[in-house]
Every structure is written in structure tokens, then in C-alpha cells.
Design an enzyme around this catalytic site. Structure first.
Site, PDB file in Angstrom:
ATOM      1  N   ASP A 117      26.967  45.464  53.870  1.00  0.00           N
ATOM      2  CA  ASP A 117      27.758  44.877  53.794  1.00  0.00           C
ATOM      3  C   ASP A 117      27.859  45.834  52.536  1.00  0.00           C
ATOM      4  O   ASP A 117      26.628  46.699  52.113  1.00  0.00           O
ATOM      5  CB  ASP A 117      27.160  43.340  52.856  1.00  0.00           C
ATOM      6  CG  ASP A 117      28.135  43.395  51.797  1.00  0.00           C
ATOM      7  OD1 ASP A 117      29.553  42.792  52.108  1.00  0.00           O
ATOM      8  OD2 ASP A 117      27.310  42.831  51.298  1.00  0.00           O
ATOM      9  N   ASP A 119      29.782  45.561  49.173  1.00  0.00           N
ATOM     10  CA  ASP A 119      29.234  44.965  47.278  1.00  0.00           C
ATOM     11  C   ASP A 119      28.399  43.941  47.447  1.00  0.00           C
ATOM     12  O   ASP A 119      28.080  42.842  48.888  1.00  0.00           O
ATOM     13  CB  ASP A 119      30.790  44.075  46.685  1.00  0.00           C
ATOM     14  CG  ASP A 119      32.023  45.026  47.187  1.00  0.00           C
ATOM     15  OD1 ASP A 119      32.038  45.661  45.778  1.00  0.00           O
ATOM     16  OD2 ASP A 119      32.730  45.584  47.495  1.00  0.00           O
ATOM     17  N   ASP A 309      24.727  40.086  50.918  1.00  0.00           N
ATOM     18  CA  ASP A 309      24.460  39.531  49.885  1.00  0.00           C
ATOM     19  C   ASP A 309      25.529  37.954  49.829  1.00  0.00           C
ATOM     20  O   ASP A 309      25.422  36.902  49.338  1.00  0.00           O
ATOM     21  CB  ASP A 309      24.493  39.787  48.597  1.00  0.00           C
ATOM     22  CG  ASP A 309      26.374  40.516  48.452  1.00  0.00           C
ATOM     23  OD1 ASP A 309      26.749  40.327  49.347  1.00  0.00           O
ATOM     24  OD2 ASP A 309      26.429  40.720  46.950  1.00  0.00           O
TER      25      ASP A 309
HETATM   26  O1  LIG Z   1      31.840  42.355  51.975  1.00  0.00           O
HETATM   27  P1  LIG Z   1      31.517  43.322  50.947  1.00  0.00           P
HETATM   28  O2  LIG Z   1      31.734  44.475  51.082  1.00  0.00           O
HETATM   29  O3  LIG Z   1      31.028  42.380  49.804  1.00  0.00           O
HETATM   30  O4  LIG Z   1      32.684  42.614  50.167  1.00  0.00           O
HETATM   31  C1  LIG Z   1      32.717  41.356  49.729  1.00  0.00           C
HETATM   32  C2  LIG Z   1      33.991  41.524  48.259  1.00  0.00           C
HETATM   33  O5  LIG Z   1      33.812  42.161  47.514  1.00  0.00           O
HETATM   34  C3  LIG Z   1      34.472  42.206  46.198  1.00  0.00           C
HETATM   35  O6  LIG Z   1      34.094  42.208  45.347  1.00  0.00           O
HETATM   36  C4  LIG Z   1      33.232  41.569  44.589  1.00  0.00           C
HETATM   37  O7  LIG Z   1      32.625  42.785  44.198  1.00  0.00           O
HETATM   38  C5  LIG Z   1      33.606  43.119  43.500  1.00  0.00           C
HETATM   39  C6  LIG Z   1      32.665  44.733  42.363  1.00  0.00           C
HETATM   40  O8  LIG Z   1      31.161  44.134  42.248  1.00  0.00           O
HETATM   41  C7  LIG Z   1      32.889  41.753  42.093  1.00  0.00           C
HETATM   42  O9  LIG Z   1      34.054  41.927  40.880  1.00  0.00           O
HETATM   43  C8  LIG Z   1      33.523  40.665  42.769  1.00  0.00           C
HETATM   44  O10 LIG Z   1      33.614  39.810  41.771  1.00  0.00           O
HETATM   45  C9  LIG Z   1      33.135  40.476  43.916  1.00  0.00           C
HETATM   46  O11 LIG Z   1      33.792  39.156  45.157  1.00  0.00           O
HETATM   47  C10 LIG Z   1      35.991  42.821  46.396  1.00  0.00           C
HETATM   48  O12 LIG Z   1      36.291  43.624  45.985  1.00  0.00           O
HETATM   49  C11 LIG Z   1      36.351  42.234  47.406  1.00  0.00           C
HETATM   50  O13 LIG Z   1      37.568  42.789  48.026  1.00  0.00           O
HETATM   51  C12 LIG Z   1      35.683  41.509  49.099  1.00  0.00           C
HETATM   52  O14 LIG Z   1      36.215  40.698  49.340  1.00  0.00           O
END
Ligand SMILES: O=P(O)(O)OC[C@H]1O[C@H](O[C@H]2O[C@H](CO)[C@@H](O)[C@H](O)[C@H]2O)[C@H](O)[C@@H](O)[C@@H]1O
Length: 373
Positions: A117, A119, A309
Site C-alpha cells: 500500500d 499512504d 495500514d
Molecule cells: O490505499 P492508500 O494508498 O493507503 O490510500 C488511502 C488514502 O490515502 C491518502 O489519505 C491518507 O493519507 C494522507 C496523507 O498522509 C492523509 O492526509 C489522510 O488523512 C489519509 O487518509 C489519500 O489522500 C486518499 O485519497 C487515499 O484514499
């Protein structure tokens, strides 16, 4: 282009948005009907019925807000009993670093395939989603990893965005929660076949997603700190920077938009509400698709490792458990319900684990060379 059948669920009748019975983290814009009131037999006035509906609606919004809070570390207080809980959780979900030798032993003679993954796994969680950069060291580590094993990034972000963060052409990418899959160029070092791996099971939803995105951008303007992100086949509504007392208002806004779109559903990530098509496709299905594309569909000697995560990564962890192959690693500092086998606390630990995998690959290959000479 590889194709697969995807079932689109058809929610026809009146809408309600509620907590999914079996999994409180999933919200569905479903075909639930309001409670039936057989006219003439019960002396319930229209006003009372409407009041009851309003109460039910509020209860659902409260459930949303509770779930939004439950996913927020600011609500997890440190107490001695919590420390006990943490310790027993760690016993059930040991560190992948502590268990490294055991993991290597289990993978011996099998082809490791890496899924990660983005983020919270390869990059630390930050307030601004547009600034979730991965470190140079992490990029270098993932580059080395991809030289040893087929490697894929599976993210909720749209493919272009996650590619711009990672910037490694040799990897496979599954953006929009697996609804936008692309492999390395055909004929390249990491894709010797004559076919490029490309798969978009939700392409018919593009105009709808775009419309919802634009509506949400307009409607959330009244909620300071809220941010809407267009992830091509899904939309993220971020509430990380929204004051907690405004969460319920935001949930109302999202609900009011979503009730016009029965073919979209809502899931929840880390301080983010994620709107996506109701097709039976998720990160788990993307993992299976990629294994198939890589030629490991019915292989017994493949060892997939998935590191993530988020709640959405659980679909992939479950697939690995069901297949009885490889394992999932949950990145988390706090106890969570999970189908993963092991844990890592944060992206720096993920990097340490990946580095050890690379080292062990080269060590094993040197051993092989010695035996062959
Ligand atoms: O599947 P992932 O790659 O983990 O994506 C899930 C979401 O990730 C991002 O949001 C998350 O990370 C951001 C930056 O650290 C944070 O600000 C936010 O609160 C988290 O939820 C991304 O911006 C989303 O569009 C994804 O769906």
C-alpha cells in the site's frame, strides 16, 4: 488487455445509508426500505412516521461519526489496561522484523511477490494528502526490492497520483483501490510478455464519479478543513483537518450527496471517507488479478507478501489467508482487528523489513552460486 467479469450490484429501491451489519467500517448506499407502515391498521400519523425516520437517520449519522472517531488515534487514551491490550495484541500479531527468519524459512523454494500500500506504509501520514512524499531512501529500497521480486503498489489513490509519488517504472500499480491496474511496459525487463497489463473494471463509473466529486467540492466548502480528492474511480473526503465538532455535519453533507447515487458506496480509511462504485472489486481482487497476470494463478510455489495500514488492505489480507499462501503485514502502532499475520509499526520499520528481504535474496543467491561452482 486482460479482461474479467465484474458484477455490478443493482440497488433499485429507496435509499438509506447505514452501517453494514457484518462490518461496522463499511457504509453502503443500499436498497434498504424505510419501515413499512400499513395504512389504516396502525394509528401512526404521517408526522410521527417522518419523525421516526428522522431519528433512524440521525442514529445512522451517529454511527458514522462514532466510526470516524474510532479510527482516530486522538480518541485512544494511554492507560495501563491499554498497555496490556497492546502487549497481548503484539503476541497475536508479532513483529515481522522479529519473525524475519521464520518468514524467510516459510518462503524457501517459493517465488516471493511483493504488494504494498502507499499512504501510511511507504510514506508517513501527513495532514496534506498532496504532500505525502516518500523518502529517497524508501524509493531506493523499493527499487532494489523490485530487482529481486515482482513488486506492486496497491493504493486508494488514482494511478497517476501514486505513480508520481513513487516514480518507479518497473513496478506494477493498482490505483483507485485496485480499479485501475497497470504493469510495466510490455517487453520491458519486468514484463517480458508481449501483453501490457491494463485493467479498469469500473470505467463506466467515470462520469458518475466526476459528477459526485464536483458536487462534493461545492458542498464541503462550508466545512473548514475538509478536502475532497478525485481518485479517478473513487472520491476521498478527508476530515483530518476538520474540527471534531464538525464531523457530524460533514457526514450529513456526504450522506445527502450519496443518497442520489445508489450505485456508489462508502468505506472508511484513516480520517477519510471513501466513495466508490458498488462493484465486487477491491484490493484483494486486485492482488489476485496481479498474481494471475504474473502467471501465478494456480501455482503452489508462490509466496505473496502484502503490507498495508488501512481497513481497505484487510481485503487483501483475507485473500492471502483464504489462499493459504504468503501473509499480510499490518502497519500499525495500535491494536486493530486484522486478518494480517504480522505487524510493523510504521513506514521506517517497513523500510527495514524490505531491506532485510533484499539482503536475504542476495545472500541466498550467493549461496546458490557457491553450490553451482
Ligand atoms: O490505499 P492508500 O494508498 O493507503 O490510500 C488511502 C488514502 O490515502 C491518502 O489519505 C491518507 O493519507 C494522507 C496523507 O498522509 C492523509 O492526509 C489522510 O488523512 C489519509 O487518509 C489519500 O489522500 C486518499 O485519497 C487515499 O484514499
Amino acid at each position: 488487455m486482460t479482461s474479467k467479469n465484474v458484477v455490478v450490484s443493482d440497488a433499485k429501491s429507496s435509499l438509506a445509508i447505514g452501517v453494514h451489519a457484518s462490518n461496522s467500517s463499511i457504509f453502503t448506499a443500499s436498497a434498504q426500505k424505510p419501515p413499512a407502515v400499513p395504512g389504516g391498521y396502525l394509528s401512526i400519523s404521517k408526522a410521527k412516521v417522518l419523525k421516526n425516520l428522522e431519528i433512524n437517520g440521525n442514529a445512522r449519522i451517529n454511527a458514522w461519526v462514532d466510526s470516524m472517531k474510532a479510527s482516530s488515534p486522538t480518541h485512544i487514551k494511554s492507560t495501563p489496561s491499554l498497555a496490556d491490550e497492546q502487549n497481548s495484541w503484539m503476541l497475536g500479531l508479532p513483529s515481522a522484523l522479529d519473525m524475519f527468519e521464520h518468514i524467510i524459512e516459510a518462503s524457501r523454494g517459493k517465488q516471493i511477490v511483493m504488494f504494498m500500500d502507499y499512504d501510511g506504509t511507504l510514506s508517513p501520514i501527513v495532514d496534506d494528502p498532496d504532500r505525502a512524499f516518500m523518502s529517497k531512501k524508501m524509493r531506493a529500497t523499493v527499487r532494489k526490492l523490485a530487482k529481486c521480486f515482482p513488486t506492486a503498489i496497491v493504493s486508494g489513490r488514482c494511478l497517476d497520483k501514486v505513480y508520481n509519488f513513487v516514480r518507479l517504472a518497473e513496478l506494477y500499480y493498482a490505483g483507485s483501490h485496485g480499479m485501475d491496474i497497470k504493469g510495466p511496459e510490455k517487453g520491458s525487463k519486468n514484463n517480458k510478455s508481449t501483453e501490457a497489463v491494463v485493467f479498469q473494471p469500473a470505467s463506466e463509473f467515470l462520469p458518475m464519479i466526476d459528477e459526485v466529486y464536483r458536487e462534493l467540492v461545492e458542498k464541503i466548502k462550508s466545512t473548514p478543513g475538509a478536502k475532497v480528492e478525485n481518485n479517478k474511480f473513487c472520491v476521498s473526503v478527508h476530515f483530518r483537518c476538520v474540527e471534531e465538532k464538525k464531523w457530524s455535519e460533514l457526514a450529513h453533507v456526504v450522506k445527502s450527496v450519496l443518497k442520489e447515487y445508489p450505485k456508489l458506496r462508502l468505506s472508511q480509511g484513516r480520517k477519510v471517507l471513501e466513495i466508490r462504485p458498488t462493484i465486487k472489486w477491491d484490493k484483494g481482487k486486485a492482488l489476485e488479478f496481479l498474481l494471475e497476470s504474473l502467471g501465478f494463478a494456480n501455482c503452489t510455489d508462490v509466496f505473496p507478501v502484502y503490507i498495508g495500514d488501512d481497513r481497505t488492505d484487510e481485503d487483501a489480507f483475507k485473500v492471502l489467508r483464504e489462499r493459504g499462501q504468503g501473509f499480510g503485514i499490518l502497519v500499525s502502532k495500535t491494536p486493530k482487528d486484522t486478518s494480517a499475520f504480522y505487524s510493523l509499526q510504521e513506514p521506517t520499520e517497513v523500510m527495514g523489513f524490505l531491506q532485510r528481504l533484499v539482503e536475504s535474496f542476495y545472500m541466498a543467491n550467493q549461496e546458490c552460486k557457491k553450490v553451482l561452482l
